[in-house]
Design an enzyme around this catalytic site. Structure first.
Site, PDB file in Angstrom:
ATOM      1  N   HIS A 216       0.818  -1.218   0.000  1.00  0.00           N
ATOM      2  CA  HIS A 216       0.000   0.000   0.000  1.00  0.00           C
ATOM      3  C   HIS A 216       0.850   1.266   0.000  1.00  0.00           C
ATOM      4  O   HIS A 216       0.349   2.338  -0.310  1.00  0.00           O
ATOM      5  CB  HIS A 216      -0.951  -0.028   1.198  1.00  0.00           C
ATOM      6  CG  HIS A 216      -2.142  -0.912   0.989  1.00  0.00           C
ATOM      7  ND1 HIS A 216      -3.426  -0.533   1.286  1.00  0.00           N
ATOM      8  CD2 HIS A 216      -2.241  -2.162   0.469  1.00  0.00           C
ATOM      9  CE1 HIS A 216      -4.263  -1.518   0.980  1.00  0.00           C
ATOM     10  NE2 HIS A 216      -3.553  -2.518   0.489  1.00  0.00           N
ATOM     11  N   ASP A 245     -12.274 -10.528  -6.951  1.00  0.00           N
ATOM     12  CA  ASP A 245     -11.675 -11.490  -6.027  1.00  0.00           C
ATOM     13  C   ASP A 245     -12.691 -12.520  -5.569  1.00  0.00           C
ATOM     14  O   ASP A 245     -12.344 -13.685  -5.329  1.00  0.00           O
ATOM     15  CB  ASP A 245     -11.090 -10.764  -4.815  1.00  0.00           C
ATOM     16  CG  ASP A 245      -9.775 -10.064  -5.131  1.00  0.00           C
ATOM     17  OD1 ASP A 245      -9.210 -10.341  -6.212  1.00  0.00           O
ATOM     18  OD2 ASP A 245      -9.311  -9.247  -4.316  1.00  0.00           O
TER      19      ASP A 245
END
Length: 424
Positions: A216, A245
């Site tokens: 991130h 996902d």
């Protein structure tokens, strides 16, 4: 009010918690609205699949530990007790047993994706190195878990693998004695391995947290291997990639269920249905399938110390991979020669796995040595030299260009032509 943080959630309970502990704001920032490249393909599902798999392994492992006896006289019978007498114990055991194989399948594909698309290159070197640490922790956890059923293959596998450390001069025998807790694989060894097998998954969770945190910070790579240049190149993670996902998780669970319910022992070894016997060595001592390539590398070298060093080196070389690959381009899509050689590397690894499952004799020894040689040449010679000699294809000017329909370095409708080459 002093001491409270600002929260914008409409739900009063969530808002009350978030003003005092802004965990929901953090989740909103890091997952819901986190900008991700818009051109992810299904190879980017496997990180999420690995996380789901780890959760399954931890949950089933906790329930199995409630009924397992880490004692050399009781371990084998306690596993049979779990299978026969504990409510749904057979299901817990089969899910946990096959979950290890599924975990490695998902992780190996995840690693291949990183290799193919150059996800280990600047600025993601530390992200990649944390991923290698995760792989090593997985291997240690899986090996110790394989010993716990205390069958013939578990016992002799532990004996052979721990004895490898004796190859190191001076400190080797002391390491082996420490692992064994004595002078042979026995009850202290089983206790040590059970404690570490229970502990390491939680260490794994910590390293995965660091892995995700590093991701991130640097942002995700993408199939084109180029940096995000504008907000038009990204999408918020939710709902786009949570939906994508979810599809991957459903397919994964279907495959996992087929393995558990229709072929639960397909990836196991029949010798592990026999209680451990220190006085009777099995005809063939073979590790689990996910260790076979490294086992083949170990056996391909006549010298024990050199074989052990090459086996560990085959993993450790991945730590320095970001500096071995000298190409300025990340993705194999724009590296025509590398795109072919990475598949040669995959074939070499698969052949090593096949060789590891056979006795070290005849053609299997020859193949093991050829593939071992190529494995190390790929990292230590081919990648450094290829990066200097290869002429990459032109890179797109932005992620949006191929997504909107134009290919390669061609111009967008009404836009300027792409640069012929830029550093990714």
């Amino acid at each position: 009010m002093a001491g409270l943080t600002k929260s914008e959630f409409a739900n009063p309970v969530i808002n009350w918690i978030d003003t005092r502990l802004p965990i929901f704001t953090m989740m909103q920032k890091e997952y819901a609205v986190f900008p991700t490249p818009k051109n992810f393909n299904y190879f980017w599902n496997f990180g999420a699949l690995a996380t789901v798999n780890l959760a399954i392994m931890i949950i089933t492992g906790i329930f199995l530990a409630m009924n397992y006896q880490p004692n050399a006289d009781l371990a084998f019978s306690s596993v049979q007790h779990i299978m026969r007498d504990v409510n749904y114990g057979w299901l817990l055991r089969y899910v946990h047993q096959n979950g290890a194989s599924m975990f490695f399948i998902v992780t190996y594909i995840h690693i291949f994706r990183g290799l193919y698309y150059g996800s280990y290159k600047t600025p993601r070197e530390l992200l990649w190195m944390l991923g290698v640490v995760i792989l090593l922790l997985m291997m240690a956890t899986a090996f110790m878990g394989y010993v716990l059923p205390w069958g013939q293959m578990s016992y002799w596998g532990a004996t052979v693998i721990t004895n490898l450390f004796s190859a190191f001069p001076i400190v080797g025998p002391k390491i082996v004695t420490l692992l064994w807790g004595g002078f042979s694989v026995d009850n202290p060894t089983l206790n040590r391995f059970f404690a570490l097998h229970y502990l390491l998954p939680f260490v794994l969770v910590g390293v995965i947290f660091l892995h995700i945190a590093a991701l991130h910070v640097t942002g995700s790579n993408n199939p084109l291997g180029i940096d995000v240049k504008s907000p038009q190149d990204t999408l918020p993670f939710h709902p786009y990639y949570t939906a994508k996902d979810s599809i991957g998780v459903c397919v994964f669970l279907i495959v996992f269920s087929v393995l558990v319910f229709f072929a639960p022992n397909y990836l196991g070894d029949a010798n592990n249905f026999i209680p451990a016997n220190p006085l009777q060595t099995p005809a063939d001592i073979v590790p689990e399938w996910y260790f076979l390539p490294y086992y083949a590398i170990l056996r391909s070298v006549p010298n024990k110390l050199l074989g052990v060093c090459m086996m560990f080196g085959s993993l450790l070389v991945m730590f320095v991979l970001p500096w071995l690959d000298t190409s300025p381009v990340r993705s194999a899509r724009f590296r025509p020669i590398y795109r072919q050689l990475i598949w040669v590397w995959v074939v070499a690894v698969i052949v090593l796995g096949i060789c590891g499952a056979h006795k070290p004799e005849g053609i299997w020894v020859v193949l093991s040595r050829i593939c071992t040689l190529y494995y190390f040449l790929h990292y230590l010679v081919i990648l450094p030299v290829l990066g200097k000699l290869e002429r990459p294809l032109p890179l797109p000017e932005s992620i949006s260009r191929p997504v909107l329909g134009a290919r390669g370095g061609g111009p967008l409708p009404g836009g300027a032509p792409a640069k012929p080459m830029e550093k990714a």
